[in-house]
Design a protein around this motif. Sequence first.
Motif, mmCIF file in Angstrom:
data_model
loop_
_atom_site.group_PDB
_atom_site.id
_atom_site.type_symbol
_atom_site.label_atom_id
_atom_site.label_comp_id
_atom_site.label_asym_id
_atom_site.label_seq_id
_atom_site.Cartn_x
_atom_site.Cartn_y
_atom_site.Cartn_z
ATOM 1 N N THR A 27 0.828 -1.200 0.000
ATOM 2 C CA THR A 27 0.000 0.000 0.000
ATOM 3 C C THR A 27 0.866 1.256 0.000
ATOM 4 O O THR A 27 0.607 2.216 -0.736
ATOM 5 N N ARG A 28 1.930 1.242 0.828
ATOM 6 C CA ARG A 28 2.830 2.386 0.904
ATOM 7 C C ARG A 28 3.561 2.574 -0.436
ATOM 8 O O ARG A 28 3.716 3.696 -0.913
ATOM 9 N N ASP A 29 4.006 1.484 -1.073
ATOM 10 C CA ASP A 29 4.678 1.576 -2.367
ATOM 11 C C ASP A 29 3.743 2.126 -3.440
ATOM 12 O O ASP A 29 4.139 2.934 -4.271
ATOM 13 N N LEU A 30 2.489 1.682 -3.416
ATOM 14 C CA LEU A 30 1.509 2.179 -4.373
ATOM 15 C C LEU A 30 1.261 3.670 -4.155
ATOM 16 O O LEU A 30 1.164 4.442 -5.111
ATOM 17 N N PHE A 31 1.195 4.090 -2.899
ATOM 18 C CA PHE A 31 1.001 5.500 -2.596
ATOM 19 C C PHE A 31 2.175 6.332 -3.110
ATOM 20 O O PHE A 31 1.990 7.396 -3.716
ATOM 21 N N LYS A 32 3.409 5.842 -2.904
ATOM 22 C CA LYS A 32 4.592 6.566 -3.378
ATOM 23 C C LYS A 32 4.585 6.676 -4.900
ATOM 24 O O LYS A 32 4.874 7.728 -5.461
ATOM 25 N N ALA A 33 4.257 5.568 -5.570
ATOM 26 C CA ALA A 33 4.230 5.578 -7.040
ATOM 27 C C ALA A 33 3.155 6.531 -7.550
ATOM 28 O O ALA A 33 3.375 7.276 -8.515
ATOM 29 N N THR A 34 1.999 6.537 -6.914
ATOM 30 C CA THR A 34 0.923 7.430 -7.323
ATOM 31 C C THR A 34 1.308 8.887 -7.087
ATOM 32 O O THR A 34 1.052 9.760 -7.927
ATOM 33 N N ALA A 35 1.946 9.173 -5.961
ATOM 34 C CA ALA A 35 2.386 10.537 -5.663
ATOM 35 C C ALA A 35 3.431 11.004 -6.665
ATOM 36 O O ALA A 35 3.394 12.148 -7.135
ATOM 37 N N MET A 36 4.357 10.121 -7.024
ATOM 38 C CA MET A 36 5.381 10.484 -8.017
ATOM 39 C C MET A 36 4.740 10.750 -9.370
ATOM 40 O O MET A 36 5.099 11.706 -10.065
#
Length: 136
Positions: free
Chosen positions: A6-15
């Motif tokens: 979930t955290r990785d997906l959030f980082k990718a979406t933010a980038m």
Amino acid sequence: MSSTPTRDLFKATAMAAFFTALLFLVCALIPSNAQADAVDQRYCYAISDIPRDSNGVIIRRSKPVYVFRFAHPCPVTFKTTGACPGWSIDHVIPLASGGCDILENMQWLPNEIKSCAGKFCKDRWERIVNAPTFGK
């Protein structure tokens, strides 16, 4: 701190959102008439400015043909020098229509199309189709 999906997906979406906003900002800074001012780089001259010799023949250089042959060998023999049976080098935008004598404006074309010997004939219509609209 450990990484979770979930955290990785959030980082990718933010980038992705950041770079999308950056791209939008850069595009917004480009003047709106920049696209309208863009011209086809294969056109070099207005028809009245095409360089010709004293007999009216278009002045040609041999180096662009050598560069083209080196980058695009003959479709039949796959050689960069010598004859290429059945094929000729053609200018996409003809020199007589203001086209450049450059690599990007050259292509291999079968002789029956290039010389109007077959049922297809590029030379009959290309000067009309490719005539530049500037400098008239």
